[in-house]
Enzyme design. Structure first.
Site, PDB file in Angstrom:
ATOM      1  N   ARG A 145       3.499 -14.834   3.065  1.00 36.32           N
ATOM      2  CA  ARG A 145       4.030 -14.343   4.330  1.00 36.32           C
ATOM      3  C   ARG A 145       4.091 -15.440   5.378  1.00 36.32           C
ATOM      4  O   ARG A 145       4.553 -15.195   6.499  1.00 36.32           O
ATOM      5  CB  ARG A 145       3.116 -13.244   4.842  1.00 36.32           C
ATOM      6  CG  ARG A 145       3.831 -11.917   5.089  1.00 36.32           C
ATOM      7  CD  ARG A 145       2.757 -10.904   5.240  1.00 36.32           C
ATOM      8  NE  ARG A 145       3.115  -9.671   5.807  1.00 36.32           N
ATOM      9  CZ  ARG A 145       3.022  -8.516   5.121  1.00 36.32           C
ATOM     10  NH1 ARG A 145       2.726  -8.505   3.858  1.00 36.32           N
ATOM     11  NH2 ARG A 145       3.265  -7.389   5.749  1.00 36.32           N
ATOM     12  N   ARG A 176       7.298   7.059   7.917  1.00 39.54           N
ATOM     13  CA  ARG A 176       6.794   6.780   6.568  1.00 39.54           C
ATOM     14  C   ARG A 176       5.478   7.513   6.284  1.00 39.54           C
ATOM     15  O   ARG A 176       4.625   7.630   7.156  1.00 39.54           O
ATOM     16  CB  ARG A 176       6.575   5.272   6.410  1.00 39.54           C
ATOM     17  CG  ARG A 176       5.978   4.902   5.057  1.00 39.54           C
ATOM     18  CD  ARG A 176       6.198   3.470   4.741  1.00 39.54           C
ATOM     19  NE  ARG A 176       5.261   2.589   5.425  1.00 39.54           N
ATOM     20  CZ  ARG A 176       5.178   1.286   5.182  1.00 39.54           C
ATOM     21  NH1 ARG A 176       5.980   0.713   4.293  1.00 39.54           N
ATOM     22  NH2 ARG A 176       4.314   0.540   5.834  1.00 39.54           N
ATOM     23  N   ARG A 201       4.623  -6.010  14.322  1.00 44.97           N
ATOM     24  CA  ARG A 201       4.749  -6.490  12.942  1.00 44.97           C
ATOM     25  C   ARG A 201       6.113  -7.138  12.723  1.00 44.97           C
ATOM     26  O   ARG A 201       6.235  -8.130  12.009  1.00 44.97           O
ATOM     27  CB  ARG A 201       4.537  -5.342  11.954  1.00 44.97           C
ATOM     28  CG  ARG A 201       3.075  -4.893  11.895  1.00 44.97           C
ATOM     29  CD  ARG A 201       2.924  -3.498  11.319  1.00 44.97           C
ATOM     30  NE  ARG A 201       3.314  -3.406   9.933  1.00 44.97           N
ATOM     31  CZ  ARG A 201       3.663  -2.269   9.338  1.00 44.97           C
ATOM     32  NH1 ARG A 201       3.667  -1.133  10.007  1.00 44.97           N
ATOM     33  NH2 ARG A 201       4.003  -2.276   8.077  1.00 44.97           N
ATOM     34  N   ARG A 207      -0.016   5.496   7.709  1.00 47.15           N
ATOM     35  CA  ARG A 207      -0.794   4.269   7.923  1.00 47.15           C
ATOM     36  C   ARG A 207      -1.073   4.048   9.400  1.00 47.15           C
ATOM     37  O   ARG A 207      -0.232   4.353  10.231  1.00 47.15           O
ATOM     38  CB  ARG A 207      -0.027   3.073   7.349  1.00 47.15           C
ATOM     39  CG  ARG A 207      -0.178   2.967   5.863  1.00 47.15           C
ATOM     40  CD  ARG A 207       0.734   1.924   5.263  1.00 47.15           C
ATOM     41  NE  ARG A 207       0.804   0.661   5.986  1.00 47.15           N
ATOM     42  CZ  ARG A 207       1.421  -0.412   5.518  1.00 47.15           C
ATOM     43  NH1 ARG A 207       1.991  -0.373   4.320  1.00 47.15           N
ATOM     44  NH2 ARG A 207       1.469  -1.523   6.212  1.00 47.15           N
ATOM     45  N   LYS A 234      10.039  -3.135   0.012  1.00 46.07           N
ATOM     46  CA  LYS A 234       9.477  -4.068  -0.981  1.00 46.07           C
ATOM     47  C   LYS A 234       8.536  -3.344  -1.948  1.00 46.07           C
ATOM     48  O   LYS A 234       8.621  -3.524  -3.148  1.00 46.07           O
ATOM     49  CB  LYS A 234       8.687  -5.199  -0.294  1.00 46.07           C
ATOM     50  CG  LYS A 234       9.511  -6.085   0.607  1.00 46.07           C
ATOM     51  CD  LYS A 234       8.691  -7.258   1.133  1.00 46.07           C
ATOM     52  CE  LYS A 234       7.519  -6.883   2.014  1.00 46.07           C
ATOM     53  NZ  LYS A 234       7.878  -6.229   3.288  1.00 46.07           N
TER      54      LYS A 234
END
Ligand code: AMP
Length: 213
Positions: A88, A127, A171, A160, A13
């Site tokens: 969300r 990531r 998540r 992160r 996203k």
């Protein structure tokens, strides 16, 4: 035009929202980026949000709704914006519909980027994110030209604290329970378009553009 990007964490996203923002010349607004900035600055909001974020849970709706309401009042949102990571939950979507903080009147289009759960775990565990502009890279699938340095703005890349495998799974569970119902909500309004989130970033961007045109 107001656009919403939906999809699980790791769907791309943010990556697609930044490209859309460059192309359409409207701001990309990521509630995750806003919350990370609040944490870095140790604001009261950042301090409240921290424990939710590091454990992969959602920050309470009232805090997020107030935060985004402030952001959308800013001048740069007048011609439209791209929301990445908001809404969300159904209460967030309903608040967004009802309140006057939506400068222009309607949700234009919701793009639902679809990626399988196992693919998300692979993507997020490798990531790396730019601490400056927020651009995402991946150690194997999308490495930066120079290790540890953002191709886009030259700042350093970080991992992160919620991109750890146990937190990633939490998540994803939260996404399936809280956020997935928004797909039916927006499909029912006739504004949702599905896009397959696998392939090259450019291929996916082509599909995203077709979905918003
Ligand atoms: P993201 O960068 O979009 O993956 O968001 C990182 C984290 O910030 C999430 O796991 C949540 O803890 C929090 N967050 C971001 N956006 C929202 C939202 N709209 N509602 C609640 N929490 C959010």
């Amino acid at each position: 035009m107001n656009l919403i990007l939906l999809g699980p964490p790791g769907a791309g996203k943010g990556t697609q929202a930044r490209r859309l923002s460059d192309k359409l010349k409207v701001p990309q607004i990521s509630t995750g980026d806003l919350l990370r900035a609040a944490r870095a600055e140790k604001t009261p909001l950042g301090q409240k949000a921290e424990s939710y974020m590091v454990s992969g849970r959602l920050v309470p709706d009232d805090l997020v709704i107030a935060m985004i309401g402030e952001r959308l009042k800013k001048e740069d949102c007048r011609a439209g914006y791209i929301l990445d990571g908001f809404p969300r939950t159904l209460p967030q979507a309903e608040a967004f519909e009802k309140t006057s903080f939506k400068n222009s009147s309607k949700v234009g289009r919701v793009v639902n980027i679809q990626v399988e759960r196992d693919e998300v775990v692979l993507r997020l565990s490798g990531r790396r994110q730019c601490g400056g502009c927020g651009e995402n890279f991946h150690v194997s699938f999308h490495p930066p030209r120079k290790e540890g340095v953002c191709d886009r703005c030259g700042k350093g890349l970080i991992q992160r604290d919620d991109d750890r495998e146990d937190v990633i799974r939490r998540r994803l569970d939260v996404y399936e329970k809280e956020t997935q119902p928004l797909i039916a909500y927006y499909r029912g309004q006739g504004v949702l378009r599905d896009v397959r989130g696998t392939g090259s970033i450019e291929e996916i961007f082509g599909e995203v553009l077709r979905a918003v045109e």
